[in-house]
Design a protein around this motif. Structure first.
Motif, PDB file in Angstrom:
ATOM      1  N   LEU A 290       6.123   7.997  -4.968  1.00 12.15           N
ATOM      2  CA  LEU A 290       5.688   6.847  -5.764  1.00 12.15           C
ATOM      3  C   LEU A 290       6.831   5.894  -6.110  1.00 12.15           C
ATOM      4  O   LEU A 290       6.735   4.690  -5.825  1.00 12.15           O
ATOM      5  N   PRO A 291       7.929   6.354  -6.702  1.00 15.70           N
ATOM      6  CA  PRO A 291       9.013   5.404  -7.005  1.00 15.70           C
ATOM      7  C   PRO A 291       9.649   4.833  -5.745  1.00 15.70           C
ATOM      8  O   PRO A 291      10.035   3.658  -5.723  1.00 15.70           O
ATOM      9  N   TYR A 292       9.750   5.625  -4.688  1.00 15.61           N
ATOM     10  CA  TYR A 292      10.270   5.109  -3.425  1.00 15.61           C
ATOM     11  C   TYR A 292       9.336   4.038  -2.861  1.00 15.61           C
ATOM     12  O   TYR A 292       9.785   2.988  -2.388  1.00 15.61           O
ATOM     13  N   GLY A 293       8.024   4.293  -2.920  1.00  6.46           N
ATOM     14  CA  GLY A 293       7.062   3.317  -2.418  1.00  6.46           C
ATOM     15  C   GLY A 293       7.119   2.012  -3.187  1.00  6.46           C
ATOM     16  O   GLY A 293       7.005   0.932  -2.602  1.00  6.46           O
ATOM     17  N   ILE A 294       7.282   2.091  -4.496  1.00  9.09           N
ATOM     18  CA  ILE A 294       7.373   0.878  -5.318  1.00  9.09           C
ATOM     19  C   ILE A 294       8.622   0.085  -4.939  1.00  9.09           C
ATOM     20  O   ILE A 294       8.576  -1.142  -4.762  1.00  9.09           O
TER      21      ILE A 294
ATOM     22  N   GLU B 245       3.628   9.551   4.328  1.00  9.31           N
ATOM     23  CA  GLU B 245       4.446  10.200   5.356  1.00  9.31           C
ATOM     24  C   GLU B 245       5.888  10.360   4.905  1.00  9.31           C
ATOM     25  O   GLU B 245       6.493  11.417   5.105  1.00  9.31           O
ATOM     26  N   TYR B 246       6.454   9.314   4.298  1.00 12.04           N
ATOM     27  CA  TYR B 246       7.849   9.398   3.893  1.00 12.04           C
ATOM     28  C   TYR B 246       8.061  10.564   2.939  1.00 12.04           C
ATOM     29  O   TYR B 246       8.962  11.388   3.131  1.00 12.04           O
ATOM     30  N   ALA B 247       7.214  10.654   1.916  1.00 12.37           N
ATOM     31  CA  ALA B 247       7.388  11.700   0.917  1.00 12.37           C
ATOM     32  C   ALA B 247       7.104  13.078   1.493  1.00 12.37           C
ATOM     33  O   ALA B 247       7.844  14.035   1.244  1.00 12.37           O
ATOM     34  N   ALA B 248       6.020  13.194   2.252  1.00 14.39           N
ATOM     35  CA  ALA B 248       5.652  14.497   2.794  1.00 14.39           C
ATOM     36  C   ALA B 248       6.708  14.999   3.771  1.00 14.39           C
ATOM     37  O   ALA B 248       7.086  16.178   3.756  1.00 14.39           O
ATOM     38  N   SER B 249       7.218  14.105   4.643  1.00 17.26           N
ATOM     39  CA  SER B 249       8.225  14.539   5.610  1.00 17.26           C
ATOM     40  C   SER B 249       9.567  14.791   4.939  1.00 17.26           C
ATOM     41  O   SER B 249      10.269  15.744   5.291  1.00 17.26           O
ATOM     42  N   ALA B 250       9.946  13.939   3.963  1.00 15.25           N
ATOM     43  CA  ALA B 250      11.204  14.171   3.247  1.00 15.25           C
ATOM     44  C   ALA B 250      11.174  15.511   2.526  1.00 15.25           C
ATOM     45  O   ALA B 250      12.137  16.284   2.566  1.00 15.25           O
ATOM     46  N   THR B 251      10.049  15.787   1.875  1.00 15.81           N
ATOM     47  CA  THR B 251       9.903  17.049   1.157  1.00 15.81           C
ATOM     48  C   THR B 251       9.866  18.221   2.121  1.00 15.81           C
ATOM     49  O   THR B 251      10.526  19.242   1.920  1.00 15.81           O
TER      50      THR B 251
ATOM     51  N   MET C  32      14.115   4.929  -7.631  1.00 12.19           N
ATOM     52  CA  MET C  32      13.939   3.493  -7.421  1.00 12.19           C
ATOM     53  C   MET C  32      15.282   2.782  -7.295  1.00 12.19           C
ATOM     54  O   MET C  32      15.483   1.958  -6.401  1.00 12.19           O
ATOM     55  N   ALA C  33      16.219   3.119  -8.184  1.00 14.51           N
ATOM     56  CA  ALA C  33      17.504   2.435  -8.191  1.00 14.51           C
ATOM     57  C   ALA C  33      18.353   2.791  -6.972  1.00 14.51           C
ATOM     58  O   ALA C  33      19.007   1.926  -6.390  1.00 14.51           O
ATOM     59  N   LEU C  34      18.336   4.059  -6.567  1.00 15.31           N
ATOM     60  CA  LEU C  34      19.160   4.433  -5.419  1.00 15.31           C
ATOM     61  C   LEU C  34      18.534   3.977  -4.100  1.00 15.31           C
ATOM     62  O   LEU C  34      19.223   3.837  -3.096  1.00 15.31           O
ATOM     63  N   THR C  35      17.210   3.700  -4.121  1.00 13.06           N
ATOM     64  CA  THR C  35      16.526   3.198  -2.928  1.00 13.06           C
ATOM     65  C   THR C  35      16.752   1.710  -2.724  1.00 13.06           C
ATOM     66  O   THR C  35      16.805   1.225  -1.583  1.00 13.06           O
ATOM     67  N   LEU C  36      16.889   0.956  -3.800  1.00 10.81           N
ATOM     68  CA  LEU C  36      16.945  -0.501  -3.759  1.00 10.81           C
ATOM     69  C   LEU C  36      17.908  -1.040  -2.701  1.00 10.81           C
ATOM     70  O   LEU C  36      17.520  -1.749  -1.774  1.00 10.81           O
TER      71      LEU C  36
ATOM     72  N   MET D  96       0.806  -1.209   0.000  1.00 10.98           N
ATOM     73  CA  MET D  96       0.000   0.000   0.000  1.00 10.98           C
ATOM     74  C   MET D  96       0.841   1.263   0.000  1.00 10.98           C
ATOM     75  O   MET D  96       0.299   2.365  -0.179  1.00 10.98           O
ATOM     76  N   ARG D  97       2.135   1.128   0.176  1.00  3.75           N
ATOM     77  CA  ARG D  97       2.967   2.334   0.221  1.00  3.75           C
ATOM     78  C   ARG D  97       3.003   3.082  -1.112  1.00  3.75           C
ATOM     79  O   ARG D  97       2.933   4.320  -1.120  1.00  3.75           O
ATOM     80  N   PRO D  98       3.082   2.388  -2.259  1.00  3.49           N
ATOM     81  CA  PRO D  98       2.974   3.144  -3.505  1.00  3.49           C
ATOM     82  C   PRO D  98       1.620   3.826  -3.660  1.00  3.49           C
ATOM     83  O   PRO D  98       1.531   4.947  -4.192  1.00  3.49           O
ATOM     84  N   VAL D  99       0.543   3.164  -3.197  1.00  9.38           N
ATOM     85  CA  VAL D  99      -0.789   3.775  -3.266  1.00  9.38           C
ATOM     86  C   VAL D  99      -0.842   5.010  -2.377  1.00  9.38           C
ATOM     87  O   VAL D  99      -1.320   6.079  -2.789  1.00  9.38           O
ATOM     88  N   GLY D 100      -0.344   4.866  -1.142  1.00 13.43           N
ATOM     89  CA  GLY D 100      -0.297   6.018  -0.256  1.00 13.43           C
ATOM     90  C   GLY D 100       0.601   7.112  -0.793  1.00 13.43           C
ATOM     91  O   GLY D 100       0.297   8.303  -0.671  1.00 13.43           O
ATOM     92  N   GLY D 101       1.728   6.718  -1.396  1.00 12.87           N
ATOM     93  CA  GLY D 101       2.619   7.701  -1.990  1.00 12.87           C
ATOM     94  C   GLY D 101       1.953   8.472  -3.109  1.00 12.87           C
ATOM     95  O   GLY D 101       2.142   9.692  -3.247  1.00 12.87           O
TER      96      GLY D 101
END
Length: 456
Positions: free
Chosen positions: A380-384, A140-146, A253-257, A74-79
């Motif tokens: 979105l890419p981080y959530g995926i 939360e991850y995206a909103a707080s990171a931003t 996506m690649a740097l998160t992996l 659900m993280r990509p959906v939430g993202g």
């Protein structure tokens, strides 16, 4: 242009106070969000057999780990949903919504019936709550990171964004601290029977307090500038706008992996690994995790500040090299660790390596995107990537263990880090990117990246 014109304007005392409040408010909310997220994994060793019957402890943990992993779906959906909201309606509104959702999810877990009370209904409640948590944490991850990146001064964004993993780790420490306290005050049967519900009740209450706190935060300058500068922009926070920055999304996506697999291996999975593979007592393994994570949290601001001086790529590359070549020997040695001190030393070594990623990844991702799609571009890419790799790390580790090939997981972690290493070597350093037109006008720097503003 005169030399003085090229220097950044010194922020007023009021501006510095607002930035401090933004960092504190954003970090405290992030702490509670991640406390609620991680406490599930922290207490799984006590409630696994309450929802999944059977005699095999590894199978029971695999079932709870499976639900833990499903939450990541659900993280990509939430993202997407909450990242879009953050780009269209503001970072503050998205941060408020995420913590409200997390409070409801924690409350659901705290009242979930056991298998003996209602069969698999309790497991279904766990699943539904975990899906809601996944959606919340994806936003939360995206909103707080931003928010943390945009709220920081340009030359201190590495330091400011490092507070995300400080607060994330403090959320884990809070959960572990509560576990240690309960281990000292309750018997093992009491913990397994009803004591494990206590941290979820507390999590719901913490989230209510943070909801009130976040309603008092101010919006970031970058978002305010974007909203006021061009009138109505119907493409803000949309997939169409993100598609225009698909290369940056692929980089995320690649740097998160590699980072996400390593992080979950040495944090949420570490306690179970020390108990199930090294044969360490639950209380000792918990103390190892607590101590190592405390040092880990302290390291984050120092590494973030270092990136503000030398750039982001040197830290990312150091992490990826260390994780690629160090995972197998570290995990092998941990399996043979016979004392608290030997396990602590190895855990600290691993987390020092991981710090090269965790301390700055929020800033790097935010610095890749323009304001109008920054939150969605991070989310979105981080959530995926997290759904595919971070959320499944613990399950993959237990699957290899159950199949009798535990060491294959060590190579899996190294392989993921190697892929990220190639990305870090090829990507540009984002330290000098201007996140708003105001930043670019206030401190134009020769050789720096162009402004990452609404125009992209």
């Amino acid at each position: 242009m005169s030399p003085s014109a090229a220097l950044p304007r010194k922020p007023s005392g009021d501006e510095r106070a607002k930035r401090r409040l933004a960092l504190i408010g954003g970090s405290l909310g992030n702490l509670v969000e991640w406390y609620d997220w991680f406490v599930y994994a922290t207490f799984a060793i006590y409630f696994a057999d309450s929802f999944f019957p059977g005699e095999n402890p590894t199978t029971q943990l695999m079932n709870t780990a499976g639900i833990f992993a499903v939450g990541f779906l659900m993280r990509p959906v939430g993202g997407w949903v909450l990242g879009r909201a953050a780009d269209r309606h503001g970072r503050k509104s998205a941060l408020t919504l995420t913590v409200a959702m997390m409070s409801v999810a924690a409350l659901l877990i705290s009242v979930a019936p056991t298998y003996g009370q209602a069969g698999y209904v309790g497991a279904l409640v766990l699943l539904l709550a975990r899906l809601l948590q996944g959606m919340s944490i994806g936003g939360e991850y995206a909103a707080s990171a931003t928010y943390l990146t945009e709220a920081s001064a340009r030359g201190r964004r590495g330091l400011g964004s490092s507070m995300q993993y400080v607060s994330m780790t403090c959320g884990q420490l809070l959960g572990l601290g509560i576990l240690i306290t309960l281990q000292q005050t309750l018997s093992a049967p009491q913990l397994s029977s009803w004591g494990w519900r206590i941290p979820f009740v507390l999590g719901a209450l913490f989230a209510v307090v943070v909801f009130w706190l976040r309603r008092r935060l101010e919006e970031t300058e970058a978002f305010t500038e974007q909203s006021a500068g061009r009138g109505r922009d119907d493409t803000r926070g949309t997939l169409k706008a993100l598609w225009q920055h698909r290369r940056q999304a692929g980089l995320v996506m690649a740097l998160t992996l590699g980072g996400t697999v390593a992080y979950y291996t040495y944090t949420t999975y570490l306690t179970k690994y020390l108990i199930g593979s090294a044969g360490m007592a639950k209380t000792t393994a918990t103390l190892v995790s607590f101590t190592s994570l405390t040092v880990f949290a302290v390291l984050q601001p120092f590494a973030g500040a270092l990136s503000d001086r030398i750039g982001r790529r040197p830290l990312l590359i150091t992490f990826a090299v260390g994780c690629t070549v160090g995972t197998y020997p570290i995990m092998t040695a941990l399996r043979s660790a016979s004392s608290y001190w030997s396990a602590l030393g190895l855990s600290l070594l691993a987390l020092v390596i991981v710090t090269g990623y965790t301390s700055i990844n929020a800033a790097v991702k935010a610095e890749l995107f323009p304001t109008r799609v920054r939150a969605l571009g991070v989310a979105l890419p981080y959530g995926i990537a997290n759904a595919l790799f971070g959320g499944t790390a613990e399950y993959v580790a237990l699957w290899f263990k159950d199949a009798g090939h535990e060491t294959m997981f060590f190579w899996y972690v190294s392989g993921c880090a190697l892929i990220s290493l190639v990305t870090y070597v090829l990507m540009p350093d984002t330290r000098d990117a201007a996140l708003s037109r105001a930043e670019a006008d206030a401190a134009p720097e020769a050789g720096s990246l162009p402004p990452v503003t609404a125009a992209g």
